[in-house]
Structure formats: structure tokens, C-alpha cells
Motif scaffolding. Structure first.
Motif: not given
Length: 285
Positions: A90-106
Motif C-alpha cells: 500500500v502506498g507505492n511511490v508511483h501511486q502517491i506521486a500520481s495522486a498529486i501529479n498525474p504526469d509523475s513517472r517512476v
């Protein structure tokens, strides 16, 4: 008692060592995951007997990761290199970042085949392979990891990057060139990038009755990666040349506690030293 050959366990992916407990799989068990085998669960149970708070401590580390990534996403960081990412939970980096900025990449990197396989499956299931990537690699080889991370096409080396080494550095011993290794990664990063990390320490740690954490350290010598404690000053040295984000090096349980809901960390808000976990975030000028 179950054994590593218990039929409830799935067939291990190719390259998985079931002769010794694996720290990534044990951590997954502490967090309530299913990507672990009997040998990992039996070891985790031994740790629990010595240190009953260990499952909560694992969640404190996960809370810290989430708050750190959330902070970076709110600063406009849209790409992350997460090394030692472990088994997805629960709470992987891409999930946390994308919830704030949908363009996030990991780009996720781990040495453990189970962690890599499960990360790949998670991204496939979410339809996100291509936007994010997973690599199997050894943190001790910065040039190789950096080269292959760029080859994925996920990361743009001209734009700021969030480098994540959370829950990893204490598995590298004092006989290894750990500071030089971290510096190599920092040298690769463009200006405006950030370095998020954590470590275990004995400095200023409150002890309670039944606290047998020394025995836990002895137990971990039987695993794929024994852990090593460092002082606050030794951990701080990893951030040399960076601008530390306030409040600087702090206990993981209270670092930016207001950034997100962190129930495990809240338990230790009155005495964060008991966790023995330090965290920090630095920005490259």
C-alpha cells in the motif's frame, strides 16, 4: 510449524533464494503482504518475539516514504528513481506521486527477484508499464543503474529527479564504500533534484522493558542482508553538499508529520526516539 516447502507457498520465481530469509520479503510480511515464503515468515516471527513493535516500526518507515514522496510531488518533482523499492504494498511511490501529479513517472530498482516480479505485475495490472519501469539491479553499481534507468525512457536527466533510498542504506556495511556510492548517484542528478533517505541509529534512542533490539540485529545476520547502525552524524554525512529541507535530519516518526495521515507514526509522536529511525531530505543546488 510450516517449512519453506509448505504447499501453501507458491512456486518461487527463478532466481529466488529460499535457503535464507530475505529482508525484502520479511519486510513485506511485517507490512501484511503476501510476497513471502515460510522461511521469511518463520524468521519474522522470531523477530517479533524479540521486538514486538517491529510491525509498527515497518509501517513508520512506510509512512515516512509516503510523506517524503508527497512533499516532493507538491514541490513539482514529477520523476523518481526508487532504489531498494522492495515488494509493492500500500502506498507505492508511483501511486502517491500520481495522486498529486498525474504526469509523475517512476523507475523502481531492486535486487530481489520477487520484488521486481511483483512490481512488474502491479504496473501491468494497472496498465502503467511504459510510463513507469522496473529494473533488477544492485545499488552498489550506480553507473549501471543510472544507465539502464535512462534507457527505459521514463526519466529525463535534464529535469529534477527525486532519488529515493529509503530503508536501504543500513543494509550496506562499514566495509563498503557507501558514501562514495551515494555521491555517485548525487553527481548524476541535475540541479534541483532531491535525495530522500532513512537510516537506523542508536543515538538518543529511548529503551523500554522487553526491548531486545540487539538480538534482532543478531538474527538479521542469518538473512540475505544483515543491517548496520550508524550515528546521526554518519547519516547526516550522506547529505553533504545538499540543502537540507527543514527540519533537517529528524526522527522518521515526526518528520513532516502534518503532510499526510500516518497512523503508525502518530503512535510514537510523543517519543519518536523509540523507533530508532532517522530520515532526511536534501535538495541539490
Amino acid at each position: 510449524m510450516t517449512t519453506q516447502h509448505d504447499p501453501i507457498d507458491p512456486v518461487a520465481p527463478e532466481g529466488v533464494d529460499l535457503e535464507r530469509p530475505n529482508v525484502a520479503r520479511v519486510y513485506d510480511w511485517f507490512l501484511g503482504g503476501s510476497a513471502n515464503w515460510a522461511i521469511d515468515r518463520e524468521f519474522g516471527s522470531q523477530v517479533l518475539k524479540q521486538f514486538p513493535e517491529v510491525k509498527t516500526f515497518a509501517r513508520v518507515g512506510r509512512d515516512f516514504l509516503g510523506r517524503g514522496v508527497g512533499y516532493l510531488a507538491r514541490q513539482g518533482i514529477t520523476q523518481f528513481l526508487d532504489i531498494g523499492s522492495g515488494v509493492p504494498t500500500v502506498g507505492n511511490v508511483h501511486q502517491i506521486a500520481s495522486a498529486i501529479n498525474p504526469d509523475s513517472r517512476v523507475v523502481y530498482v531492486d535486487i530481489e527477484p520477487v520484488a521486481v516480479a511483483h512490481s512488474q505485475l502491479l504496473l501491468e495490472r494497472e496498465g502503467l508499464l511504459g510510463r513507469h519501469a522496473v529494473l533488477q539491479g544492485d545499488v552498489r553499481d550506480p553507473a549501471d543503474i543510472w544507465k539502464r534507468a535512462l534507457e527505459t525512457g521514463v526519466i529525463d536527466p535534464r529535469q529534477p529527479i527525486g532519488l529515493v533510498l529509503v530503508g536501504l542504506l543500513y543494509f550496506l556495511g562499514p566495509d563498503e564504500p557507501v558514501y562514495e556510492m551515494v555521491q555517485r548517484y548525487l553527481d548524476f542528478l541535475p540541479s534541483g533534484s532531491y535525495f530522500l533517505s532513512s537510516h537506523l541509529t542508536e543515538d538518543g534512542v529511548t529503551r523500554k522493558e522487553g526491548d531486545n533490539r540487539e538480538n534482532v540485529q543478531e538474527l538479521y545476520k542469518k538473512t540475505s542482508a544483515p543491517f548496520h547502525l550508524r550515528s546521526r552524524a554518519e547519516f547526516t554525512a550522506f547529505f553533504d553538499g545538499l540543502e537540507l529541507v527543514e527540519p533537517g535530519i529528524d526522527w522518521m516518526a515526526t518528520w513532516h508529520l502534518d503532510e499526510a495521515d500516518s497512523r503508525a507514526s502518530d503512535r510514537f509522536a510523543d517519543d519518536p526516539t523509540f523507533t530508532g529511525g532517522l530520515g532526511g531530505l536534501g535538495r541539490k543546488p
